[in-house]
Design a protein around this motif. Structure first.
Motif, PDB file in Angstrom:
ATOM      1  N   GLY A  80       0.576  -1.248  -0.340  1.00 33.51           N
ATOM      2  CA  GLY A  80      -0.161   0.323  -0.031  1.00 33.51           C
ATOM      3  C   GLY A  80       0.995   1.363  -0.054  1.00 33.51           C
ATOM      4  O   GLY A  80       0.582   2.122  -0.859  1.00 33.51           O
ATOM      5  N   LEU A  81       1.923   1.221   0.587  1.00 27.94           N
ATOM      6  CA  LEU A  81       3.131   2.706   0.634  1.00 27.94           C
ATOM      7  C   LEU A  81       3.170   2.486  -0.149  1.00 27.94           C
ATOM      8  O   LEU A  81       4.485   3.388  -0.895  1.00 27.94           O
ATOM      9  N   THR A  82       4.084   1.512  -1.236  1.00 31.46           N
ATOM     10  CA  THR A  82       4.712   1.571  -2.372  1.00 31.46           C
ATOM     11  C   THR A  82       3.703   1.778  -3.624  1.00 31.46           C
ATOM     12  O   THR A  82       4.407   0.895  -4.931  1.00 31.46           O
ATOM     13  N   LEU A  83       2.566   2.184  -3.858  1.00 36.92           N
ATOM     14  CA  LEU A  83       1.799   1.885  -4.654  1.00 36.92           C
ATOM     15  C   LEU A  83       2.043   3.086  -5.414  1.00 36.92           C
ATOM     16  O   LEU A  83       2.509   3.655  -5.586  1.00 36.92           O
ATOM     17  N   PHE A  84       1.786   2.418  -6.747  1.00 35.14           N
ATOM     18  CA  PHE A  84       2.402   2.895  -7.810  1.00 35.14           C
ATOM     19  C   PHE A  84       1.537   2.695  -9.484  1.00 35.14           C
ATOM     20  O   PHE A  84       0.786   3.138 -10.068  1.00 35.14           O
ATOM     21  N   ALA A  85       1.330   1.071  -9.971  1.00 34.71           N
ATOM     22  CA  ALA A  85       0.424   0.705 -11.181  1.00 34.71           C
ATOM     23  C   ALA A  85      -0.795   1.714 -11.037  1.00 34.71           C
ATOM     24  O   ALA A  85      -0.279   2.048 -11.881  1.00 34.71           O
ATOM     25  N   GLU A  86      -1.473   1.201  -9.993  1.00 36.75           N
ATOM     26  CA  GLU A  86      -3.136   1.197 -10.194  1.00 36.75           C
ATOM     27  C   GLU A  86      -3.291   3.075 -10.450  1.00 36.75           C
ATOM     28  O   GLU A  86      -4.323   3.268 -11.145  1.00 36.75           O
ATOM     29  N   PRO A  87      -2.381   3.677  -9.291  1.00 40.71           N
ATOM     30  CA  PRO A  87      -3.228   5.513  -9.467  1.00 40.71           C
ATOM     31  C   PRO A  87      -2.315   5.902 -10.705  1.00 40.71           C
ATOM     32  O   PRO A  87      -3.179   7.388 -11.942  1.00 40.71           O
ATOM     33  N   VAL A  88      -1.257   5.365 -11.499  1.00 38.50           N
ATOM     34  CA  VAL A  88      -0.589   5.679 -12.836  1.00 38.50           C
ATOM     35  C   VAL A  88      -1.362   5.436 -14.264  1.00 38.50           C
ATOM     36  O   VAL A  88      -1.741   5.897 -15.211  1.00 38.50           O
ATOM     37  N   MET A  89      -2.052   3.746 -14.408  1.00 40.21           N
ATOM     38  CA  MET A  89      -3.250   3.391 -14.814  1.00 40.21           C
ATOM     39  C   MET A  89      -4.418   4.100 -14.655  1.00 40.21           C
ATOM     40  O   MET A  89      -4.713   4.576 -16.238  1.00 40.21           O
ATOM     41  N   PHE A  90      -4.507   5.068 -13.766  1.00 38.48           N
ATOM     42  CA  PHE A  90      -6.150   5.702 -13.539  1.00 38.48           C
ATOM     43  C   PHE A  90      -5.867   7.401 -13.905  1.00 38.48           C
ATOM     44  O   PHE A  90      -6.606   7.570 -14.638  1.00 38.48           O
ATOM     45  N   GLU A  91      -4.048   7.362 -13.862  1.00 41.07           N
ATOM     46  CA  GLU A  91      -4.704   8.495 -14.935  1.00 41.07           C
ATOM     47  C   GLU A  91      -4.553   8.593 -15.962  1.00 41.07           C
ATOM     48  O   GLU A  91      -5.053   9.139 -16.376  1.00 41.07           O
ATOM     49  N   GLY A  92      -3.941   7.170 -16.931  1.00 40.67           N
ATOM     50  CA  GLY A  92      -4.026   7.566 -18.216  1.00 40.67           C
ATOM     51  C   GLY A  92      -2.754   7.872 -18.887  1.00 40.67           C
ATOM     52  O   GLY A  92      -2.864   8.652 -20.429  1.00 40.67           O
ATOM     53  N   ASN A  93      -2.052   8.826 -18.022  1.00 47.24           N
ATOM     54  CA  ASN A  93      -0.811   9.195 -18.936  1.00 47.24           C
ATOM     55  C   ASN A  93       0.396   9.533 -18.077  1.00 47.24           C
ATOM     56  O   ASN A  93       0.404   8.831 -16.766  1.00 47.24           O
ATOM     57  N   PRO A  94       1.612   9.093 -18.792  1.00 44.82           N
ATOM     58  CA  PRO A  94       3.367   9.462 -17.877  1.00 44.82           C
ATOM     59  C   PRO A  94       3.489  10.624 -17.800  1.00 44.82           C
ATOM     60  O   PRO A  94       4.222  10.010 -16.958  1.00 44.82           O
ATOM     61  N   MET A  95       2.640  11.389 -16.927  1.00 40.68           N
ATOM     62  CA  MET A  95       3.468  12.058 -16.454  1.00 40.68           C
ATOM     63  C   MET A  95       3.892  12.297 -15.136  1.00 40.68           C
ATOM     64  O   MET A  95       4.394  13.381 -14.383  1.00 40.68           O
ATOM     65  N   THR A 142       1.880  12.525 -12.691  1.00 39.08           N
ATOM     66  CA  THR A 142       1.484  14.222 -11.724  1.00 39.08           C
ATOM     67  C   THR A 142      -0.212  13.688 -10.728  1.00 39.08           C
ATOM     68  O   THR A 142      -0.148  14.785  -9.844  1.00 39.08           O
ATOM     69  N   GLY A 143      -0.237  12.721 -10.879  1.00 43.67           N
ATOM     70  CA  GLY A 143      -1.949  12.115 -10.303  1.00 43.67           C
ATOM     71  C   GLY A 143      -2.856  13.165 -10.171  1.00 43.67           C
ATOM     72  O   GLY A 143      -3.014  13.455  -9.153  1.00 43.67           O
ATOM     73  N   GLY A 144      -3.203  13.495 -12.027  1.00 41.56           N
ATOM     74  CA  GLY A 144      -4.023  14.538 -11.662  1.00 41.56           C
ATOM     75  C   GLY A 144      -3.600  16.082 -11.770  1.00 41.56           C
ATOM     76  O   GLY A 144      -2.911  16.292 -11.572  1.00 41.56           O
ATOM     77  N   THR A 145      -4.466  16.943 -12.270  1.00 41.11           N
ATOM     78  CA  THR A 145      -4.722  17.825 -12.569  1.00 41.11           C
ATOM     79  C   THR A 145      -3.612  18.953 -11.365  1.00 41.11           C
ATOM     80  O   THR A 145      -2.690  19.788 -11.397  1.00 41.11           O
ATOM     81  N   THR A 146      -4.147  18.862  -9.755  1.00 38.77           N
ATOM     82  CA  THR A 146      -4.168  19.362  -9.232  1.00 38.77           C
ATOM     83  C   THR A 146      -2.858  18.279  -7.538  1.00 38.77           C
ATOM     84  O   THR A 146      -2.889  18.619  -6.423  1.00 38.77           O
ATOM     85  N   GLY A 147      -2.648  16.849  -8.392  1.00 32.07           N
ATOM     86  CA  GLY A 147      -2.034  15.990  -7.905  1.00 32.07           C
ATOM     87  C   GLY A 147      -2.811  15.405  -6.962  1.00 32.07           C
ATOM     88  O   GLY A 147      -2.561  14.988  -5.448  1.00 32.07           O
ATOM     89  N   GLN A 148      -3.770  14.730  -6.871  1.00 32.84           N
ATOM     90  CA  GLN A 148      -5.229  14.960  -5.668  1.00 32.84           C
ATOM     91  C   GLN A 148      -4.512  13.546  -5.735  1.00 32.84           C
ATOM     92  O   GLN A 148      -4.940  12.942  -4.650  1.00 32.84           O
ATOM     93  N   TYR A 149      -3.830  12.225  -6.821  1.00 32.47           N
ATOM     94  CA  TYR A 149      -3.852  10.751  -5.869  1.00 32.47           C
ATOM     95  C   TYR A 149      -2.326  10.765  -6.291  1.00 32.47           C
ATOM     96  O   TYR A 149      -2.151   9.441  -6.636  1.00 32.47           O
TER      97      TYR A 149
END
Length: 317
Positions: A244-259, A261-268
């Motif tokens: 859980g503390l090394t969470l990476f793949a799910e939010p990256v795929m959810f974002e859908g781009n390689p930036m 940033t976790g959303g426009t304001t870094g919300q995730y």
């Protein structure tokens, strides 16, 4: 007249020569170390060395392609005052809590159900592992469609109750819930199988004696099953904490781009995403290495807290 020759003298039982004694001593004391040495050699090469080298890099102003300058603890001091880093920490901890607590509870209940006498138990037990072998990309694509604002299944269900469509990626709480459901769907079955394997080692005599004393199924679960599963629960919590503390793949795929940033304001944006962004988007390797070490400290603290908490399950002191 026949002469009988005396048989050759036999060695006293239990007496060995010096070489055989050395081989026996090596077999008892040296062979175990020899058998486990490949793991520790690989761990030293791919574990200890990267840790030490990352620590060394974190003490420098180290660009991906450029000069390096020793700066001591400057990267750590800058991280402590970096709002983006603490935003990533809050997001990571929030999604960890939202995902892990229901995941452990559901895994425990699912394992208890699979431990009953059911028809087709083997197929049911294999079925809970299917999400684990599913590609993360496929899971992200499916859940992105489920959480779509205009045509998503969840917004369609909420519309029955008069709730306006939710743009799940735009808000912090909604994106946390969406990503957490992806994690729970993928890993609950894995934890359930581990707990199920531990449940099957509990002696049936305990349940029979409790049933004779009039204990209900619920009482047996909380008074027998959960306390007997304490070491396994601790292990599952440890693994879930690290994941859980090394969470990476799910939010990256959810974002859908390689930036990253976790959303426009870094919300995730998680800490792992922050590290990758600092290293390979901003080309600040020293800064990213310092963030990786702070994440390591965060994992240690989280593991210690969870260990203290889970040790008290079932009345442990």
């Amino acid at each position: 007249m026949t002469i009988q020759l005396a048989p050759p003298p036999r060695k006293a039982p239990g007496r060995r020569t010096a070489p055989s004694r050395r081989m026996a001593r090596f077999d008892l004391k040296g062979v175990p170390y020899l058998l486990v040495s490949p793991y520790y050699l690989l761990f030293a090469i791919f574990g200890v060395f990267p840790l030490g080298y990352t620590l060394w890099v974190s003490l420098h102003d180290w660009e991906l392609a450029g000069d390096t300058e020793f700066t001591g603890l400057a990267n750590y001091g800058e991280l402590i005052t970096d709002e983006s880093f603490w935003n990533a920490v809050v997001n990571t901890l929030g999604m960890f809590v939202v995902a892990t607590v229901p995941q452990i509870v559901l895994a425990l209940l699912l394992a208890n159900a699979l431990n009953k006498r059911l028809r087709g138990r083997l197929l049911l037990r294999l079925g809970v592992l299917l999400p684990l072998v599913t590609s993360v990309v496929a899971v992200a694509v499916v859940f992105s469609q489920l959480y779509s604002r205009d045509y998503g299944l969840f917004n369609w269900i909420l519309s029955w109750f008069g709730v306006d469509p939710i743009t799940w990626q735009n808000e912090k709480w909604s994106s946390w819930i969406a990503i957490s459901t992806m994690i729970d769907w993928r890993w609950t079955g894995y934890n359930a199988i581990i707990l199920l394997a531990a449940m099957q080692t509990i002696p049936r005599d305990l349940y029979e004696a409790a049933a004779i004393d009039g204990a209900s199924a619920r009482t047996q679960f909380w008074r027998i099953t959960v306390p007997m599963l304490r070491p396994t629960i601790v292990f599952v919590v440890f693994i879930s904490t690290i994941g859980g503390l090394t969470l990476f793949a799910e939010p990256v795929m959810f974002e859908g781009n390689p930036m990253m940033t976790g959303g426009t304001t870094g919300q995730y944006q998680t800490v792992a995403m922050f590290i990758v962004k600092s290293a390979f988007r901003d080309f600040e390797m020293g800064y990213a290495a310092a963030a990786a070490w702070l994440l390591f400290v965060l994992i240690l603290l989280g593991t210690m807290i969870n260990y203290w908490f889970t040790r008290r399950i079932g009345g442990a002191k």
